[in-house]
Each structure stands twice: as C-alpha cells, then as structure tokens.
Scaffold this motif. Sequence first.
Motif, PDB file in Angstrom:
ATOM      1  N   GLU A  63     -25.126  -9.596  31.066  1.00  0.00           N
ATOM      2  CA  GLU A  63     -23.865  -8.670  31.110  1.00  0.00           C
ATOM      3  C   GLU A  63     -24.332  -7.248  30.427  1.00  0.00           C
ATOM      4  N   ILE A  64     -23.487  -6.448  30.475  1.00  0.00           N
ATOM      5  CA  ILE A  64     -23.615  -5.250  29.778  1.00  0.00           C
ATOM      6  C   ILE A  64     -22.465  -5.299  28.678  1.00  0.00           C
ATOM      7  N   GLY A  65     -23.069  -5.805  27.655  1.00  0.00           N
ATOM      8  CA  GLY A  65     -22.067  -6.461  26.494  1.00  0.00           C
ATOM      9  C   GLY A  65     -22.867  -5.761  25.175  1.00  0.00           C
ATOM     10  N   LYS A  66     -22.243  -6.244  23.925  1.00  0.00           N
ATOM     11  CA  LYS A  66     -22.603  -5.942  22.761  1.00  0.00           C
ATOM     12  C   LYS A  66     -24.207  -5.955  22.347  1.00  0.00           C
ATOM     13  N   MET A  67     -24.347  -7.248  22.772  1.00  0.00           N
ATOM     14  CA  MET A  67     -25.860  -8.078  22.249  1.00  0.00           C
ATOM     15  C   MET A  67     -26.861  -7.047  22.940  1.00  0.00           C
ATOM     16  N   GLU A  68     -26.553  -6.807  24.297  1.00  0.00           N
ATOM     17  CA  GLU A  68     -27.576  -6.145  25.271  1.00  0.00           C
ATOM     18  C   GLU A  68     -27.677  -4.842  24.919  1.00  0.00           C
ATOM     19  N   CYS A  69     -26.584  -4.154  24.206  1.00  0.00           N
ATOM     20  CA  CYS A  69     -26.608  -2.699  23.906  1.00  0.00           C
ATOM     21  C   CYS A  69     -27.329  -2.284  22.721  1.00  0.00           C
ATOM     22  N   PHE A  70     -27.943  -3.150  22.001  1.00  0.00           N
ATOM     23  CA  PHE A  70     -28.724  -2.828  20.874  1.00  0.00           C
ATOM     24  C   PHE A  70     -30.042  -2.357  21.531  1.00  0.00           C
ATOM     25  N   SER A  71     -30.434  -2.601  22.493  1.00  0.00           N
ATOM     26  CA  SER A  71     -31.554  -2.153  23.240  1.00  0.00           C
ATOM     27  C   SER A  71     -31.419  -0.692  23.892  1.00  0.00           C
ATOM     28  N   ASP A  72     -32.164   0.228  23.644  1.00  0.00           N
ATOM     29  CA  ASP A  72     -32.176   1.575  24.351  1.00  0.00           C
ATOM     30  C   ASP A  72     -32.880   1.365  25.870  1.00  0.00           C
ATOM     31  N   ASN A  73     -33.728   0.454  25.877  1.00  0.00           N
ATOM     32  CA  ASN A  73     -34.404   0.102  27.026  1.00  0.00           C
ATOM     33  C   ASN A  73     -33.312  -0.472  27.939  1.00  0.00           C
ATOM     34  N   PHE A  74     -32.480  -1.162  27.475  1.00  0.00           N
ATOM     35  CA  PHE A  74     -31.314  -1.901  28.313  1.00  0.00           C
ATOM     36  C   PHE A  74     -30.607  -0.708  28.792  1.00  0.00           C
ATOM     37  N   VAL A 105     -29.920   0.014  33.050  1.00  0.00           N
ATOM     38  CA  VAL A 105     -28.543   0.141  33.625  1.00  0.00           C
ATOM     39  C   VAL A 105     -28.343   1.260  34.370  1.00  0.00           C
ATOM     40  N   TYR A 106     -28.759   2.607  33.623  1.00  0.00           N
ATOM     41  CA  TYR A 106     -28.397   3.760  34.149  1.00  0.00           C
ATOM     42  C   TYR A 106     -29.421   4.141  35.627  1.00  0.00           C
ATOM     43  N   THR A 107     -30.593   3.434  35.359  1.00  0.00           N
ATOM     44  CA  THR A 107     -31.438   3.651  36.470  1.00  0.00           C
ATOM     45  C   THR A 107     -31.114   2.840  37.755  1.00  0.00           C
ATOM     46  N   ALA A 108     -30.592   1.658  37.422  1.00  0.00           N
ATOM     47  CA  ALA A 108     -30.119   0.803  38.411  1.00  0.00           C
ATOM     48  C   ALA A 108     -28.763   1.277  39.151  1.00  0.00           C
ATOM     49  N   LEU A 109     -27.897   1.808  38.353  1.00  0.00           N
ATOM     50  CA  LEU A 109     -26.686   2.572  38.886  1.00  0.00           C
ATOM     51  C   LEU A 109     -26.924   3.574  39.674  1.00  0.00           C
ATOM     52  N   ASP A 110     -28.105   4.460  39.352  1.00  0.00           N
ATOM     53  CA  ASP A 110     -28.406   5.614  40.152  1.00  0.00           C
ATOM     54  C   ASP A 110     -29.130   5.215  41.309  1.00  0.00           C
ATOM     55  N   SER A 111     -29.545   3.916  41.419  1.00  0.00           N
ATOM     56  CA  SER A 111     -30.590   3.746  42.499  1.00  0.00           C
ATOM     57  C   SER A 111     -29.800   3.335  43.824  1.00  0.00           C
ATOM     58  N   PRO A 112     -30.331   3.469  44.922  1.00  0.00           N
ATOM     59  CA  PRO A 112     -29.767   3.195  46.436  1.00  0.00           C
ATOM     60  C   PRO A 112     -29.244   1.631  46.236  1.00  0.00           C
ATOM     61  N   LYS A 116     -16.644   4.187  33.378  1.00  0.00           N
ATOM     62  CA  LYS A 116     -16.037   5.677  33.553  1.00  0.00           C
ATOM     63  C   LYS A 116     -16.766   6.305  34.749  1.00  0.00           C
ATOM     64  N   ARG A 117     -18.058   5.741  35.241  1.00  0.00           N
ATOM     65  CA  ARG A 117     -18.657   6.337  35.932  1.00  0.00           C
ATOM     66  C   ARG A 117     -17.953   6.622  37.576  1.00  0.00           C
ATOM     67  N   PRO A 118     -18.116   7.530  38.393  1.00  0.00           N
ATOM     68  CA  PRO A 118     -17.222   7.641  39.697  1.00  0.00           C
ATOM     69  C   PRO A 118     -17.878   6.727  40.656  1.00  0.00           C
ATOM     70  N   ASP A 119     -19.361   6.413  40.395  1.00  0.00           N
ATOM     71  CA  ASP A 119     -19.669   5.701  41.478  1.00  0.00           C
ATOM     72  C   ASP A 119     -19.695   4.099  41.104  1.00  0.00           C
ATOM     73  N   VAL A 120     -18.740   3.627  40.386  1.00  0.00           N
ATOM     74  CA  VAL A 120     -18.629   2.141  40.339  1.00  0.00           C
ATOM     75  C   VAL A 120     -17.300   1.830  40.434  1.00  0.00           C
ATOM     76  N   GLU A 121     -17.041   0.690  40.769  1.00  0.00           N
ATOM     77  CA  GLU A 121     -15.794  -0.085  40.860  1.00  0.00           C
ATOM     78  C   GLU A 121     -15.689  -1.140  39.709  1.00  0.00           C
ATOM     79  N   VAL A 122     -14.553  -1.230  38.864  1.00  0.00           N
ATOM     80  CA  VAL A 122     -14.476  -2.187  37.887  1.00  0.00           C
ATOM     81  C   VAL A 122     -13.501  -3.079  38.493  1.00  0.00           C
ATOM     82  N   VAL A 123     -13.832  -4.120  38.466  1.00  0.00           N
ATOM     83  CA  VAL A 123     -13.057  -5.227  39.030  1.00  0.00           C
ATOM     84  C   VAL A 123     -12.674  -6.376  37.965  1.00  0.00           C
TER      85      VAL A 123
END
Length: 175
Positions: free
Chosen positions: A103-114, A118-125, A145-152
Amino acid sequence: MKNLNILITGSPGTGKTTLVRSLCHSLKDFNPAGFYTQEIREKGKRLGFELVSLDGPGMILAHTDLPGDFQVGRYGVDVSGFDRFLKRLRLDNTQTGLIVIDEIGKMECFSDNFAALVYTALDSPIPVLATVAAKGGGLITAVKKRPDVEVVELTLHNRNELAPELERRIRNFLS
C-alpha cells in the motif's frame, strides 16, 4: 486514451488487501506486477507486515522485533530491506499489464525510492491498482490529489460489489 489509475482507500479492516489479492487472481491473464502486504500473526496477535511480491521473493517490511530508526507505532520498519525489495520489482516488463501497489502508507513512505516508484508507475502507460492510507500527508496526500487517479473508497457496505466492478473496468481498459 487516459490511463486508468485506481487508488483504493478506506478504514482499516474494510478489506483493501483482500480486494487487491482477489483482483490479482482474477486478472492474472494480464500479468500483474508489484506486491501486496499481509499481516504477520502469531496466536491471534499482529506482529508485523510482510510484502508479497507477485513475481519473486517477498520480505518482512515491519515487525515488533525490528529495531531501528524507523518506527510506526510498535513496529520497526526495515527501510533498507524495502529499498532492496523495490529494486527487484519489474514493473516495466513488456508483459506487465497491471501494476499493483499495496500500500501507499506511512511505513512505505519512509523510502524515497518508494515515492519515486509510485510516481513512475502512475506516470506510465500501464494501469495502476493501488491501496492508499485513508489519512496521512506527503506522498499519501499528493497521489490522492493527482488528476490522473481515481480514489475509490472501500467500505463494509460496498466491498462485495466493488471487486466485480473494478475487474470489469480494468478488463475493458486492457482489452
């Protein structure tokens, strides 16, 4: 055509990971790549979290027995191990039809690589199916807040209907 990036959010215990695992199974013909998180339990007590790769070895992300500088509640987070795990992921494989991040959560967000992943994945086709914490700042807020995502939002009331609906949408997009 606009890409399909779906972020599933909801309160703890609503079944976000269960939904993601179900969709990985039902959409396996599209070669999903990425990972999901599962709890490590012993005698009914949660001790930590394990990352399960869809195409390789997993790892323990956080555990009550892990010491270190990175903590979320009573869990120590293995950020360096997580970074090594992320390097092994092959999200851009030509056979990959769906990227899964749980998930995109607090634990994972400690990593700059993560965050970069995430940004690379969301920007990919390639479509992204991810879970995201209901609360949190930084990356958590930014991706919502990204315009290219749908939050469900997954709730106890819609969780039975959401899996077939998301499967249909993803299949239609990829077909």
